[in-house]
Design a protein around this motif. Structure first.
Motif, mmCIF file in Angstrom:
data_model
loop_
_atom_site.group_PDB
_atom_site.id
_atom_site.type_symbol
_atom_site.label_atom_id
_atom_site.label_comp_id
_atom_site.label_asym_id
_atom_site.label_seq_id
_atom_site.Cartn_x
_atom_site.Cartn_y
_atom_site.Cartn_z
ATOM 1 N N SER A 1 0.824 -1.287 0.129
ATOM 2 C CA SER A 1 -0.179 0.076 0.026
ATOM 3 C C SER A 1 0.899 1.301 0.098
ATOM 4 C CB SER A 1 -0.843 0.092 1.170
ATOM 5 O OG SER A 1 -0.163 0.174 2.374
ATOM 6 N N GLN A 2 2.212 1.059 0.369
ATOM 7 C CA GLN A 2 3.084 2.233 0.296
ATOM 8 C C GLN A 2 3.497 2.382 -1.205
ATOM 9 O OE1 GLN A 2 6.052 1.705 3.436
ATOM 10 N NE2 GLN A 2 4.216 1.197 4.948
ATOM 11 N N LEU A 3 3.503 1.821 -1.880
ATOM 12 C CA LEU A 3 4.122 1.692 -3.300
ATOM 13 C C LEU A 3 3.245 2.330 -4.311
ATOM 14 C CD1 LEU A 3 6.543 0.537 -4.699
ATOM 15 C CD2 LEU A 3 5.139 -1.267 -5.354
ATOM 16 N N LYS A 4 4.009 3.314 -4.985
ATOM 17 C CA LYS A 4 3.408 4.155 -6.015
ATOM 18 C C LYS A 4 4.386 4.222 -7.171
ATOM 19 C CE LYS A 4 0.506 7.192 -3.380
ATOM 20 N NZ LYS A 4 0.107 8.541 -2.826
ATOM 21 N N LEU A 5 4.098 3.788 -8.067
ATOM 22 C CA LEU A 5 4.957 3.892 -9.547
ATOM 23 C C LEU A 5 4.345 4.859 -10.463
ATOM 24 C CD1 LEU A 5 5.656 -0.015 -9.829
ATOM 25 C CD2 LEU A 5 7.136 1.831 -8.898
ATOM 26 N N TRP A 6 5.156 5.615 -11.123
ATOM 27 C CA TRP A 6 4.575 6.908 -11.794
ATOM 28 C C TRP A 6 5.032 6.231 -13.310
ATOM 29 C CZ3 TRP A 6 1.545 10.818 -10.789
ATOM 30 C CH2 TRP A 6 1.220 11.052 -9.078
ATOM 31 N N PHE A 7 4.406 6.668 -14.163
ATOM 32 C CA PHE A 7 4.678 6.185 -15.685
ATOM 33 C C PHE A 7 4.444 7.397 -16.653
ATOM 34 C CE2 PHE A 7 4.024 2.152 -13.683
ATOM 35 C CZ PHE A 7 5.202 1.510 -14.187
ATOM 36 N N ASP A 8 4.952 7.793 -17.583
ATOM 37 C CA ASP A 8 4.970 8.823 -18.453
ATOM 38 C C ASP A 8 3.515 8.497 -19.225
ATOM 39 O OD1 ASP A 8 6.921 10.179 -17.890
ATOM 40 O OD2 ASP A 8 8.184 9.405 -18.869
ATOM 41 N N SER A 9 3.030 7.282 -19.697
ATOM 42 C CA SER A 9 1.890 6.946 -20.343
ATOM 43 C C SER A 9 1.043 5.774 -19.814
ATOM 44 C CB SER A 9 2.332 6.651 -21.735
ATOM 45 O OG SER A 9 3.048 5.358 -21.964
ATOM 46 N N GLU A 10 -0.163 5.553 -20.155
ATOM 47 C CA GLU A 10 -0.557 4.489 -19.962
ATOM 48 C C GLU A 10 -0.267 3.106 -20.449
ATOM 49 O OE1 GLU A 10 -5.352 2.739 -20.488
ATOM 50 O OE2 GLU A 10 -4.678 4.534 -21.542
ATOM 51 N N ALA A 11 0.242 3.276 -21.608
ATOM 52 C CA ALA A 11 0.779 2.077 -22.321
ATOM 53 C C ALA A 11 2.072 1.466 -21.217
ATOM 54 C CB ALA A 11 1.288 2.222 -23.728
ATOM 55 N N GLU A 12 2.934 2.268 -20.985
ATOM 56 C CA GLU A 12 3.947 1.814 -20.105
ATOM 57 C C GLU A 12 3.337 1.482 -18.818
ATOM 58 O OE1 GLU A 12 6.737 5.100 -19.253
ATOM 59 O OE2 GLU A 12 7.076 5.521 -21.481
ATOM 60 N N ALA A 13 2.655 1.646 -18.222
ATOM 61 C CA ALA A 13 1.889 1.570 -16.744
ATOM 62 C C ALA A 13 1.477 0.018 -17.199
ATOM 63 C CB ALA A 13 1.031 2.111 -16.245
ATOM 64 N N VAL A 14 0.510 -0.270 -18.205
ATOM 65 C CA VAL A 14 0.006 -1.796 -18.515
ATOM 66 C C VAL A 14 1.008 -2.634 -18.971
ATOM 67 C CG1 VAL A 14 -1.295 -2.783 -20.263
ATOM 68 C CG2 VAL A 14 -2.193 -0.436 -19.121
ATOM 69 N N ALA A 15 2.187 -2.253 -19.660
ATOM 70 C CA ALA A 15 3.196 -3.067 -20.032
ATOM 71 C C ALA A 15 3.983 -3.313 -18.708
ATOM 72 C CB ALA A 15 4.286 -2.325 -21.161
ATOM 73 N N TYR A 16 4.367 -2.685 -17.777
ATOM 74 C CA TYR A 16 4.882 -3.032 -16.851
ATOM 75 C C TYR A 16 4.027 -4.106 -15.952
ATOM 76 C CZ TYR A 16 7.035 -2.791 -12.072
ATOM 77 O OH TYR A 16 7.515 -3.078 -10.753
ATOM 78 N N ALA A 17 2.646 -3.646 -15.672
ATOM 79 C CA ALA A 17 1.831 -4.471 -15.129
ATOM 80 C C ALA A 17 2.016 -6.202 -15.806
ATOM 81 C CB ALA A 17 0.545 -3.998 -14.902
ATOM 82 N N THR A 18 1.728 -6.201 -16.858
ATOM 83 C CA THR A 18 1.564 -7.239 -17.610
ATOM 84 C C THR A 18 3.022 -8.237 -17.502
ATOM 85 O OG1 THR A 18 2.145 -6.463 -19.812
ATOM 86 C CG2 THR A 18 -0.120 -6.880 -19.032
ATOM 87 N N ARG A 19 3.998 -7.207 -17.510
ATOM 88 C CA ARG A 19 5.279 -7.877 -17.519
ATOM 89 C C ARG A 19 5.641 -8.803 -16.348
ATOM 90 N NH1 ARG A 19 8.146 -3.803 -19.643
ATOM 91 N NH2 ARG A 19 8.478 -2.950 -17.319
ATOM 92 N N ASN A 20 5.174 -8.243 -15.207
ATOM 93 C CA ASN A 20 5.392 -8.580 -14.183
ATOM 94 C C ASN A 20 4.502 -9.128 -13.418
ATOM 95 O OD1 ASN A 20 8.087 -7.241 -13.357
ATOM 96 N ND2 ASN A 20 6.949 -5.240 -13.462
ATOM 97 N N GLY A 21 3.209 -9.508 -13.976
ATOM 98 C CA GLY A 21 2.199 -10.526 -13.880
ATOM 99 C C GLY A 21 1.503 -9.773 -12.753
ATOM 100 N N ILE A 22 1.266 -8.559 -12.913
ATOM 101 C CA ILE A 22 0.421 -7.976 -11.802
ATOM 102 C C ILE A 22 -1.145 -7.870 -12.312
ATOM 103 C CG2 ILE A 22 0.217 -5.697 -10.542
ATOM 104 C CD1 ILE A 22 3.153 -5.312 -10.801
ATOM 105 N N ALA A 23 -2.018 -8.144 -11.533
ATOM 106 C CA ALA A 23 -3.497 -8.067 -11.995
ATOM 107 C C ALA A 23 -3.822 -6.434 -11.786
ATOM 108 C CB ALA A 23 -4.334 -8.757 -11.267
ATOM 109 N N TYR A 24 -4.471 -5.868 -13.086
ATOM 110 C CA TYR A 24 -4.659 -4.356 -12.830
ATOM 111 C C TYR A 24 -6.068 -3.965 -13.454
ATOM 112 C CZ TYR A 24 -3.422 -4.769 -17.788
ATOM 113 O OH TYR A 24 -3.633 -4.856 -19.260
#
Length: 101
Positions: A49-72
């Motif tokens: 709950s303390q973790l916040k990750l900032w991305f420049d675009s929506e596509a980068e955030a989605v790519a990070y989540a899928t690459r690391n197996g995070i349900a989003y």
């Protein structure tokens, strides 16, 4: 654990658009917060709950989540309806309303 990917809205004390252009990946809390009995502070043993990750675009955030197996879950931003009115428009000769002071 599900993560939220969204673009934060501006705060009520902000007139500009600071921190509203980047996308944020935040985890939803797994465990509700507990009130610490001595001081009355709220605490949680959930470290994500303390973790916040900032991305420049929506596509980068989605790519990070899928690459690391995070349900989003992606939340699309609500664009504000802004009227572009300048102060000098109050003094135009073609003004519709009249002065009332």
């Amino acid at each position: 654990m599900i993560a939220r990917i969204y673009r934060p809205a501006r705060t009520a004390m902000q007139s500009g658009t600071a921190n509203t252009e980047r996308w944020l990946l935040e985890y939803e809390p797994e465990i509700p917060r507990q009130i610490e009995p001595l001081m009355g502070w709220t605490s949680s043993s959930d470290m994500r709950s303390q973790l916040k990750l900032w991305f420049d675009s929506e596509a980068e955030a989605v790519a990070y989540a899928t690459r690391n197996g995070i349900a989003y879950r992606v939340e699309q931003p609500h664009e504000p309806k802004r009227r572009s009115i300048s102060y000098s428009d109050n003094f135009k000769h073609s003004r519709v309303g009249q002065w009332t002071h």
